[in-house]
Each structure stands twice: as structure tokens, then as C-alpha cells.
Write a protein that holds these residues in place. Structure first.
Motif, mmCIF file in Angstrom:
data_model
loop_
_atom_site.group_PDB
_atom_site.id
_atom_site.type_symbol
_atom_site.label_atom_id
_atom_site.label_comp_id
_atom_site.label_asym_id
_atom_site.label_seq_id
_atom_site.Cartn_x
_atom_site.Cartn_y
_atom_site.Cartn_z
ATOM 1 N N SER A 4 0.844 -1.190 0.000
ATOM 2 C CA SER A 4 0.000 0.000 0.000
ATOM 3 C C SER A 4 0.872 1.231 0.000
ATOM 4 C CB SER A 4 -0.909 -0.003 1.233
ATOM 5 O OG SER A 4 -1.492 1.249 1.391
ATOM 6 N N PRO A 5 0.441 2.278 -0.707
ATOM 7 C CA PRO A 5 1.191 3.532 -0.669
ATOM 8 C C PRO A 5 1.171 4.187 0.698
ATOM 9 C CG PRO A 5 -0.906 3.840 -1.787
ATOM 10 C CD PRO A 5 -0.742 2.368 -1.561
ATOM 11 N N PHE A 6 0.257 3.743 1.582
ATOM 12 C CA PHE A 6 0.174 4.352 2.901
ATOM 13 C C PHE A 6 1.260 3.821 3.845
ATOM 14 C CE2 PHE A 6 -4.145 4.639 1.259
ATOM 15 C CZ PHE A 6 -4.340 5.989 1.357
ATOM 16 N N LEU A 7 1.868 2.673 3.494
ATOM 17 C CA LEU A 7 2.897 2.089 4.326
ATOM 18 C C LEU A 7 4.192 2.004 3.548
ATOM 19 C CD1 LEU A 7 0.964 -0.848 6.022
ATOM 20 C CD2 LEU A 7 1.523 1.368 7.006
ATOM 21 N N ALA A 58 3.548 -2.832 9.824
ATOM 22 C CA ALA A 58 2.631 -1.755 10.198
ATOM 23 C C ALA A 58 3.194 -0.982 11.380
ATOM 24 C CB ALA A 58 1.270 -2.343 10.562
ATOM 25 N N PRO A 59 3.107 0.360 11.361
ATOM 26 C CA PRO A 59 3.615 1.152 12.475
ATOM 27 C C PRO A 59 2.747 0.966 13.705
ATOM 28 C CG PRO A 59 2.441 2.531 10.907
ATOM 29 C CD PRO A 59 2.535 1.176 10.292
ATOM 30 N N ASP A 60 3.323 1.333 14.887
ATOM 31 C CA ASP A 60 2.552 1.210 16.122
ATOM 32 C C ASP A 60 1.320 2.102 16.080
ATOM 33 O OD1 ASP A 60 4.226 -0.648 17.191
ATOM 34 O OD2 ASP A 60 5.457 0.790 18.284
ATOM 35 N N ILE A 61 1.465 3.304 15.515
ATOM 36 C CA ILE A 61 0.341 4.233 15.381
ATOM 37 C C ILE A 61 0.007 4.373 13.900
ATOM 38 C CG2 ILE A 61 -0.457 6.583 15.796
ATOM 39 C CD1 ILE A 61 1.494 6.748 18.115
ATOM 40 N N PRO A 62 -1.230 4.054 13.492
ATOM 41 C CA PRO A 62 -1.596 4.151 12.075
ATOM 42 C C PRO A 62 -1.451 5.582 11.565
ATOM 43 C CG PRO A 62 -3.264 2.959 13.335
ATOM 44 C CD PRO A 62 -2.335 3.579 14.324
ATOM 45 N N PRO A 63 -1.134 5.761 10.287
ATOM 46 C CA PRO A 63 -1.016 7.118 9.723
ATOM 47 C C PRO A 63 -2.369 7.802 9.674
ATOM 48 C CG PRO A 63 -0.856 5.463 7.997
ATOM 49 C CD PRO A 63 -0.871 4.713 9.294
ATOM 50 N N LEU A 64 -2.503 8.875 10.431
ATOM 51 C CA LEU A 64 -3.809 9.524 10.581
ATOM 52 C C LEU A 64 -4.160 10.405 9.385
ATOM 53 C CD1 LEU A 64 -6.248 10.072 12.375
ATOM 54 C CD2 LEU A 64 -4.947 11.887 13.507
ATOM 55 N N ARG A 65 -3.183 11.122 8.838
ATOM 56 C CA ARG A 65 -3.475 12.101 7.798
ATOM 57 C C ARG A 65 -4.139 11.491 6.564
ATOM 58 N NH1 ARG A 65 1.168 16.293 6.420
ATOM 59 N NH2 ARG A 65 0.703 16.758 8.601
ATOM 60 N N PRO A 66 -3.626 10.390 5.996
ATOM 61 C CA PRO A 66 -4.299 9.827 4.820
ATOM 62 C C PRO A 66 -5.700 9.306 5.117
ATOM 63 C CG PRO A 66 -2.519 8.396 5.562
ATOM 64 C CD PRO A 66 -2.368 9.677 6.306
ATOM 65 N N VAL A 84 -11.564 5.819 13.458
ATOM 66 C CA VAL A 84 -11.715 7.230 13.073
ATOM 67 C C VAL A 84 -13.181 7.558 12.802
ATOM 68 C CG1 VAL A 84 -11.184 8.934 11.290
ATOM 69 C CG2 VAL A 84 -9.365 7.507 12.226
ATOM 70 N N MET A 85 -13.899 6.656 12.127
ATOM 71 C CA MET A 85 -15.318 6.903 11.851
ATOM 72 C C MET A 85 -16.110 6.979 13.156
ATOM 73 S SD MET A 85 -15.173 7.296 8.674
ATOM 74 C CE MET A 85 -16.894 7.486 8.204
ATOM 75 N N THR A 86 -15.744 6.134 14.120
ATOM 76 C CA THR A 86 -16.400 6.220 15.425
ATOM 77 C C THR A 86 -16.095 7.549 16.098
ATOM 78 O OG1 THR A 86 -16.054 3.829 15.630
ATOM 79 C CG2 THR A 86 -16.761 4.993 17.598
ATOM 80 N N PHE A 87 -14.880 8.065 15.870
ATOM 81 C CA PHE A 87 -14.506 9.371 16.429
ATOM 82 C C PHE A 87 -15.417 10.468 15.884
ATOM 83 C CE2 PHE A 87 -12.156 13.367 15.980
ATOM 84 C CZ PHE A 87 -11.845 13.622 17.304
#
Length: 467
Positions: free
Chosen positions: A275-278, A284-292, A444-447
Motif C-alpha cells: 500500500s502507498p500508505f505504508l 505496520a507502524p505502532d500508530i496508524p497514519p492519521l493524515r491519509p 476514526v469513523m467512530t470518532f
């Protein structure tokens, strides 16, 4: 059923993430079936459990009024502070249940790759059970000499149980992101059914027991039992072959730790993909990338936020204070049962119907401009409820809709639109993201939901004071 998610040819690219998954994996092996719809039923029950605390708090209105009236069945003269506790109780409960939830969702997002979903889900269920046991015990305690302190204890319980409920619901929704779409729909339908179950239980308790405390005791015991049921069915979930297949990609379930590493390779279609996000070559990072995630779900997030922003302003702060115009007749329908039936039961049932419709119809699509348009049109519901027979009213004296049928129709419209539009947005969010970010997108959707509820509940206090 195969045509349920089939898009029009002109929008194939837009709808592709929502297509049903093929029955064969990348190695040509058939994916396991959900025998007897076991996983679907479990997610439905967990959906009920995720909304049960909130619904049981707001639906037990007569009990809270009894406690805040010095354990008296009739409101009497009271200091301004005590009167405010009664008149604006729903607004205070809304704030106490939603504002802390925002912080819990942020924490859950940060922990999504650090703490297994099973730990987050089970610990939150046990916290909810412990708090509800405290609330159940307090039912038979005479609090007439410490009403304000009882209110404070109740608010603290609301904060704790709502925080735990938020972690539970966001974690379980994130978990469904690795399952086929029908399981997300089962979870969301269960959430609406949680409100219906609590409203039905309230009406039955009112009809069967004459004493308010007996009714409340049976009511909260029902909640205790159902939370225990949620714990049991969640522990059953990893036992199903169907669930093990889809949960394997999460590598979070402690029940799967003993699985052979080769077994996960056989089902590579459910594993992580490039994936271009990783970054390539990294896990996978400990904290998912929030911006994308925020960028890709921005419009859907706004829709979700605004749906619940309007809904929480109206329900229950406004809708539960709309009285029958024939209240003076003395009929049980226009007094005892009017609010439980026309506000709580009717709204929750309409909400459930709206969510169920999404099992057959998913329109408009995730990139359609019609979806945010329909969401914004719900703003008109606010003046409609204000101009119904809301009581007590101190500033806006005019009652335009002075027949009982009007608030009934408005409540149906509020519930249907909340269920249908909210479900579309919350389902679309994780499905338009790569699989390795689907669980984080679910959080994020729950947020967005909780943020809408938090700001809406704060606005509801202002609106109630203005009416």
C-alpha cells in the motif's frame, strides 16, 4: 444477494471497495461459510451491547426524576439548583457521556496496534458490568437526603461506563472491518436494536410494576444480564471457523496464537497487501497514519458528524420533553406511556429500520454529492421539534404543531434518517481504505460519531435553555 452491492457500470471504480468478496481466496481455496449465520448473530448481539449503557441511562427517565425529586413520585417545590437537575437532566447526561468519549477514542486510536482488540473489548465489557452493578444497587438506596451527591455519583458512573462503551464499540467496529460488509451492517443494526430493546424493557416494566424502584431494579438487572451475554458471545466468536479465517489477518486474537504460521499464508488474500500508505519493506507502524485516513474519509466523516450532531440535539433533550396536547384528559396513553412510546421506542425502532434498509439499498454512494445534501437537510428537524408541544417552555411560547401526530411523524423521520444516512457513512469509511488501514479507519469513523454527539449534546443544553 450477489447483486446487493453490484454498482452501475458508470461508477465501477467508485463502488469497487464495497463489492462482496469472492468465494475463493488467492490460492483457489473456498472461504468458509458463516454457518447458521453465527458470526452475523454475534455481531448483532455485540451491537446491541455497545449501545445498551447509553440507552438504558436515557430511557429510565421516570426513575431519574423520582430520585431527583427526593424519592417522591410528584415534583414539589425545590431550590433552583435541584430544579435544574430535573429539567435539564438529559442534557447533562448527554454531555457526561459524550465529551469523555472523545478522549477515549483518541486513546483507542493510539492503542489500536499496541493493545489487542480482545483485551480492549473484554476489559471495557467488564468495566461496564461493574458500573451497572453499582447503579443497580443504588436503586433501592434512599437518596432523599443526598440528592445532589446522588446526581454527582450518577454523572461519574455515566462518564466511566460511556468511556468503556466507546472503547468497546470502536474496537468491535474496527474488528468487523476485516470481515465481509454484512457483518458491519449486523453490528450497526444491533446498535439500533439496543435502543429498541431498552425502550421495550422500560415500557414493560412500567406496565408490570407499580413502584418506580421495582421497575428500575428489573430494568437495570436486564442490562447487567445482557452485558454478561455480550462477554459470553464475544468469547465464542474466535471458536467459529468463519471468524478465525477473517480474524487471522489481525493477528490480535489470543485464541489464534497457537495457529501454525503456514495456515495464515494459505489465506494470503486476507493478509497485508502493499500500500502507498505504508513504507515498502516495513511492518505496520505502532500508530496508524492519521493524515491519509482523515483525507480520504473527510466527506463521509462530516456526514457522520452532522447526522449525530442533529440527532443528539433533538433526542432525547427535546423529544422526551414533548407532552401530549391531551395530557389533561388523565388517560394513561397521554400521561404514563406517551413519552416512552412516542419518543424512546418510536425513535429507536425507526432508527433500527433505517439501518436495516442499508442491507438491501446502498444509495447514494460514498462519493455522491447527494449524501451530504441529504444530511444537511436534516437541520430542518430542529425547528419542527421546538415548535411542537415541548414543555416547559419559557421563551418561545408559540406551539405551531399542536396535535400529537406531528411529533410522532417528526420522530419517525428523525430515526429513519439517522439510521439510514449514518449507517451508509459509517460502512463506507473503512471500505474505501486499504485493508491494512481498515481497522484504524473504523476507529476514526467512530470518532466522527462521538465528536458529533459531544458538540451536539453541548448545543442541546443551550437550545433547551433558549426554549
Amino acid at each position: 444477494a450477489a447483486s446487493m452491492y453490484e454498482p452501475a457500470a458508470s461508477s465501477l471504480l467508485e463502488e469497487e471497495p464495497l463489492l462482496e468478496e469472492p468465494s475463493l481466496n488467492a490460492y483457489g481455496r473456498r472461504k468458509p461459510d458463516d454457518r447458521l449465520n453465527g458470526a452475523y448473530a454475534i455481531f448483532f448481539v455485540l451491537g446491541i451491547g455497545s449501545m445498551l449503557p447509553w440507552n438504558f441511562f436515557i430511557t429510565a427517565k421516570q426513575y431519574w426524576m423520582y430520585k431527583l425529586q427526593n424519592c417522591s413520585g410528584q415534583p414539589g417545590p425545590a431550590p433552583q439548583g435541584a430544579s435544574d437537575l430535573r429539567d435539564f437532566f438529559e442534557s447533562y447526561i448527554s454531555i457526561a457521556s459524550t465529551v469523555p468519549s472523545v478522549l477515549c477514542l483518541i486513546g483507542n486510536f493510539l492503542l489500536v496496534n499496541k493493545v489487542p482488540a480482545s483485551v480492549r473489548i473484554l476489559s471495557s465489557l467488564f468495566v461496564m458490568l461493574a458500573v451497572f452493578l453499582v447503579i443497580t444497587v443504588l436503586v433501592k438506596v434512599d437518596t432523599s437526603t443526598w440528592t445532589t451527591h446522588f446526581f454527582a455519583v450518577t454523572i461519574v458512573c455515566v462518564v466511566v461506563v460511556s468511556s468503556a462503551s466507546t472503547i468497546f464499540s470502536s474496537s468491535i467496529f474496527g474488528l468487523t472491518s476485516c470481515f465481509p460488509m454484512k457483518n458491519s451492517q449486523a453490528l450497526i443494526s444491533g446498535q439500533a436494536m439496543g435502543g429498541t430493546v431498552s425502550a421495550i424493557a422500560s415500557v414493560i416494566d412500567l406496565a408490570v410494576t407499580a413502584d418506580v424502584t421495582d421497575s428500575a431494579l428489573a430494568y437495570f438487572l436486564t442490562a447487567d444480564i445482557f452485558i454478561v451475554i455480550c462477554i459470553m458471545v464475544y468469547l465464542l466468536l474466535p471458536k467459529l471457523e468463519y471468524s478465525r479465517y477473517y480474524m487471522r489477518s489481525h493477528k490480535e486474537s489470543p485464541y489464534l496464537a497457537a495457529e501454525s504460521p503456514s495456515s495464515s499464508l494459505e489465506d494470503g488474500s486476507q493478509g497485508r497487501v502493499n500500500s502507498p500508505f505504508l513504507a515498502k519493506g516495513t511492518s505496520a507502524p505502532d500508530i496508524p497514519p492519521l493524515r491519509p485516513i482523515l483525507r480520504k474519509t473527510a466527506v463521509l466523516g462530516f456526514c457522520l458528524f452532522y447526522v449525530f450532531f442533529i440527532s443528539i440535539i433533538v433526542f432525547p433533550s427535546l423529544s422526551s420533553n414533548i407532552e401530549s396536547v391531551n395530557k389533561s384528559s388523565g388517560s394513561p396513553w397521554t400521561n404514563k406511556y406517551f413519552v416512552p412510546l412516542t419518543s424512546f421506542l418510536l425513535y429507536n425502532f425507526a432508527d433500527w429500520c433505517g439501518r436495516q434498509i442499508t442491507a438491501w439499498i446502498q444509495a447514494p454512494g460514498p462519493k455522491s454529492k447527494l449524501l451530504p445534501t441529504l444530511v444537511l437537510l436534516r437541520t430542518v428537524l430542529l425547528p419542527l421539534f421546538i415548535l411542537s408541544n415541548y414543555q416547559p417552555r419559557t421563551r418561545i411560547k408559540t406551539v405551531v404543531f399542536n396535535r400529537d401526530v406531528y411529533p410522532v411523524a417528526f420522530t419517525v423521520l428523525l430515526g429513519l434518517s439517522n439510521g439510514y444516512l449514518g449507517t451508509l457513512a459509517v460502512i463506507y469509511g473503512p471500505k474505501i481504505m486499504p485493508k491494512e488501514l481498515a481497522e484504524a479507519a473504523g476507529v476514526v469513523m467512530t470518532f466522527y460519531i462521538v465528536l458529533g454527539l459531544a458538540l451536539g449534546s453541548a448545543c442541546s443544553v443551550l437550545i433547551v435553555h433558549l426554549v
